[in-house]
Motif scaffolding. Sequence first.
Motif, PDB file in Angstrom:
ATOM      1  N   SER A 101       0.851  -1.220   0.053  1.00  0.00           N
ATOM      2  CA  SER A 101       0.112   0.120  -0.127  1.00  0.00           C
ATOM      3  C   SER A 101       0.672   1.278  -0.109  1.00  0.00           C
ATOM      4  N   GLU A 122       6.483  -4.441  -7.033  1.00  0.00           N
ATOM      5  CA  GLU A 122       4.958  -5.101  -6.565  1.00  0.00           C
ATOM      6  C   GLU A 122       4.632  -6.109  -7.716  1.00  0.00           C
ATOM      7  N   ARG A 127      -2.296  -3.182  -7.849  1.00  0.00           N
ATOM      8  CA  ARG A 127      -1.704  -2.498  -6.700  1.00  0.00           C
ATOM      9  C   ARG A 127      -0.628  -1.774  -7.003  1.00  0.00           C
ATOM     10  N   ASP A 150       7.647  -9.641 -10.404  1.00  0.00           N
ATOM     11  CA  ASP A 150       7.872 -10.564  -9.339  1.00  0.00           C
ATOM     12  C   ASP A 150       9.379 -10.889  -9.001  1.00  0.00           C
ATOM     13  N   VAL A 151       9.617 -10.364  -7.948  1.00  0.00           N
ATOM     14  CA  VAL A 151      11.034 -10.203  -7.544  1.00  0.00           C
ATOM     15  C   VAL A 151      11.796 -11.568  -7.201  1.00  0.00           C
ATOM     16  N   ASP A 168       9.297  -7.091   2.261  1.00  0.00           N
ATOM     17  CA  ASP A 168       8.388  -7.297   2.980  1.00  0.00           C
ATOM     18  C   ASP A 168       7.492  -8.383   1.891  1.00  0.00           C
TER      19      ASP A 168
HETATM   20  C1  LIG Z   1       2.484  -6.770   3.092  1.00  0.00           C
HETATM   21  S1  LIG Z   1       2.726  -6.254   1.472  1.00  0.00           S
HETATM   22  C2  LIG Z   1       3.556  -4.821   1.833  1.00  0.00           C
HETATM   23  C3  LIG Z   1       3.393  -3.729   2.472  1.00  0.00           C
HETATM   24  C4  LIG Z   1       3.875  -2.491   2.353  1.00  0.00           C
HETATM   25  N1  LIG Z   1       5.358  -2.711   3.075  1.00  0.00           N
HETATM   26  C5  LIG Z   1       3.560  -1.159   3.054  1.00  0.00           C
HETATM   27  O1  LIG Z   1       4.051  -0.774   4.128  1.00  0.00           O
HETATM   28  O2  LIG Z   1       2.357  -0.787   2.475  1.00  0.00           O
HETATM   29  C6  LIG Z   1       3.298  -7.194   0.640  1.00  0.00           C
HETATM   30  C7  LIG Z   1       3.137  -7.112  -1.013  1.00  0.00           C
HETATM   31  O3  LIG Z   1       4.211  -7.917  -1.447  1.00  0.00           O
HETATM   32  C8  LIG Z   1       3.848  -8.364  -2.710  1.00  0.00           C
HETATM   33  N2  LIG Z   1       4.746  -9.255  -3.253  1.00  0.00           N
HETATM   34  C9  LIG Z   1       4.302 -10.571  -2.741  1.00  0.00           C
HETATM   35  N3  LIG Z   1       5.174 -11.362  -3.470  1.00  0.00           N
HETATM   36  C10 LIG Z   1       5.823 -10.853  -4.358  1.00  0.00           C
HETATM   37  C11 LIG Z   1       6.874 -10.877  -5.543  1.00  0.00           C
HETATM   38  N4  LIG Z   1       7.542 -12.118  -5.400  1.00  0.00           N
HETATM   39  N5  LIG Z   1       7.213  -9.866  -6.060  1.00  0.00           N
HETATM   40  C12 LIG Z   1       6.868  -8.472  -5.954  1.00  0.00           C
HETATM   41  N6  LIG Z   1       5.823  -8.343  -5.045  1.00  0.00           N
HETATM   42  C13 LIG Z   1       5.432  -9.452  -4.466  1.00  0.00           C
HETATM   43  C14 LIG Z   1       2.185  -8.687  -2.545  1.00  0.00           C
HETATM   44  O4  LIG Z   1       1.411  -8.476  -3.657  1.00  0.00           O
HETATM   45  C15 LIG Z   1       1.805  -7.449  -1.400  1.00  0.00           C
HETATM   46  O5  LIG Z   1       1.343  -6.385  -2.078  1.00  0.00           O
END
Ligand SMILES: C[S@@+](CC[C@H](N)C(=O)[O-])C[C@H]1O[C@@H](n2cnc3c(N)ncnc32)[C@H](O)[C@@H]1O
Lengths: 310, 461
Positions: A101, A122, A127, A150-151, A168
């Motif tokens: 977010s 992201e 998002r 997708d990292v 995160d």
């Molecule tokens: C908990 S949220 C992060 C919140 C953020 N730190 C904040 O303060 O707003 C985790 C995010 O990581 C994304 N995500 C999960 N796996 C991912 C990947 N392999 N590559 C990129 N984004 C990823 C998810 O879609 C999600 O939006």
Amino acid sequence: MNSNRHPAIQYGDTVIAYVNPESMKPVEVAAGQTFQNRFGTFHHDDMIGLRFVHLLEPTPELWTLVLPHRTQILYQPDISLISSFLELQPGVNVIEAGTGSGSFSHSIARSIAPNGKLFTFEFHEERAAKAKLEFAQHGLSDIIVSQHRDVCKNGFGIFNSVTAIFLDLPSPWEALENAKAAFDPQRVGRICCFSPCIEQVQRTCETLKALGFYDIRMFECLVRPYEVQRIESEKLPLAGPTPKGSHKAFKRQSAGADAVASSPSSVLTSKPKESVRGHTSFLTFAVLLPTPPSDGAAPHPTAASADAAQ
Amino acid sequence: MLDDTIRAGEWVMLKLPSGNSKIFVLKADERVELGKFGSFDSNNLIGRHQLVPYEVVGDGNIRPVENLDYLQEFDLGDTEEDASNMTIVDDPTSQRLTHQEIEELKSQSLEGKVDHSAVIQKIVQNNAAFEKKTDFAKAKYIQRKQRKFAKIFTPIKPTTRLFCDFYLAKKPEKTREMRIDTLSQIMTFANVRAGSRFLVVDDASGLIVGAMLERMHEHGKIFALHDKETPNFDLVRMLNFSDEVMSVVSSLPWFHLHELPPFVAPSHPDALDRAQARRNQLERTRDDILAGAFDGLVVASRFDPKEILIKLEPLLAPSKPLVVYSPTKESLLEAYNHVRLSRRFVNTQLTESWLREYQVPVFNSGTHPTMMTSGSGGYLFTATTVVDDGVRIEKAGAAPPGTGGQTMGMAKKRKVAGSGSAKDEAANSGADSTDAGACTADSDVAQTVADAANVGNSTME
Ligand SMILES: C[S@@+](CC[C@H](N)C(=O)[O-])C[C@H]1O[C@@H](n2cnc3c(N)ncnc32)[C@H](O)[C@@H]1O
């Protein structure tokens, strides 16, 4: 949230409409628009040129409290500690995944401006798009480069160039090898993985160690909010039985009659709030040491010659 | 800043495996003494990277430590409570080397004749019980030996984070017992960033000013008020900032805030120029401070925070943060109450910082909070300034249509919350940290709430 904003409210600004700490709302000021709260309807046009009355200037900390939640987000205590450990300051280049977010992204951008860069990733398309739009609305597009990617699968596409990385993600260990490659090899690299569950921390720590990260440390960070209240303590009723009725009635009667004698002593008290945030996530930190100069011999710059070399 | 190279002429901290450390200005062509851990030539360190552990080898040379594994910090605890300790007898005969042989190895290592890892290896190989230990117990054993024998040091360029840890452990009064989580929160709450203009009362030896400079560099202005003729910002000095960054800070003694001493001109013309320049600087700083419009006020002072706030709050611009730190909560309460009841502030909060470090699971060591930890990180109270436009909305009836009733309704509800159960409070969306004051400060609460509606009032048909 950009430091060049005009001190008075302009069209296009985001402001925070404040009622109390639990009731705040972001408003993007636009011609002809209105917003409502329990006090009525307010015309955006009437906000223009106002100094911030109870429409507050958005700081990253206020934004964290009001932003539209698309995911779990980071809050101020964690954000603060992570920023210190990652040594975020003007000019630092940072990687963040996932953007979520954008709660932390706003704070990072504030800390590294005016000359640092945040690369935020992201993999959820909508998002990523929304976050990008918000960064632009908040005047942060110069600092934040946001990517839909997708990292874990595809890495960061960034090599040998950042000094701070924040992950995160549900499985941060899957991104660590790529993270390692993104660090500037001539600088101390600092990483933080943010995971709510201890099992995630364990896998992360093992992978960090296997990849040669050093000084792995893990913390939990919270705050305990207090309520402050002035309490009036009643006198011991040594003078005799209380007249009929409640203490309150008695107090009311006697207050008029003899205010001085019955005036209670008051004391400012504080107590922790009843229901508070008890867990956010575990913060795992580690450093990646720079690789020594290849010839093995240390150069000997003095402070002066090194400055010249920069 | 933005650099990890150790330079001549800069402050550096050397951390030793024993847990001791040494902070000093590193000069070229010097011998740096590490006590029983030996000594090395400063030129061998200059130009190398910070945070890398180095080992003293031979006569005054150093080299990066190759195996960092056993330098990983973990909780040594005080017992060896591992699963297989059933088979370990704490028997001095399990060590096959004699006491004399060990002493000899030790002194050879300290003279630089043998490598510390060779010594430890020898001790380990000759310990019959070693192989029976768990991985974790082995790691602990090696780390203990390493702390005794290793001539390893880690050079660190000082940061305020380092000072927080260092002084909290060694001399907490120097930094007003500030812990890193709290210092970090001060910086974010105050929205410290490049380009801001801050007012600061820092009786923590410059820890606050230093942390602000770390986050602002040469962009912005910091004005600091202090009690003596010159400020005690010891720690800022040790952060190796350039002159350009240092010029961001101006300071003024409290006793010159309202009154400057009469200017006495020295007779000597050279002295006169200098005295005049100093005088001009003093006047400029004072005028700048009194001009106000600050982007934030941060207070970590030994003086009464309420008195400080009454003096300084008019100098803050609207919608800007106020952050007050104290290691004790009681010393903040009067100031907190003052701010909460003031019409110039909203969003008043009082928090205690809480931090817990864990032993991490490397060496299969298990994951648990460290056995000893810091008990409190101190207290922060924070608020945001607003414009007090002087508009007072009377209670029932006097408020403009559409706001008055709700305002009062809210004030009533608050009263219930203030004296009622915690549940009511949570259910009441108007509940906030100021609720508790509702019983004594009803009218203030109502005004604040009404203020929130002021923006709209003028527009409502
Ligand atoms: C908990 S949220 C992060 C919140 C953020 N730190 C904040 O303060 O707003 C985790 C995010 O990581 C994304 N995500 C999960 N796996 C991912 C990947 N392999 N590559 C990129 N984004 C990823 C998810 O879609 C999600 O939006």
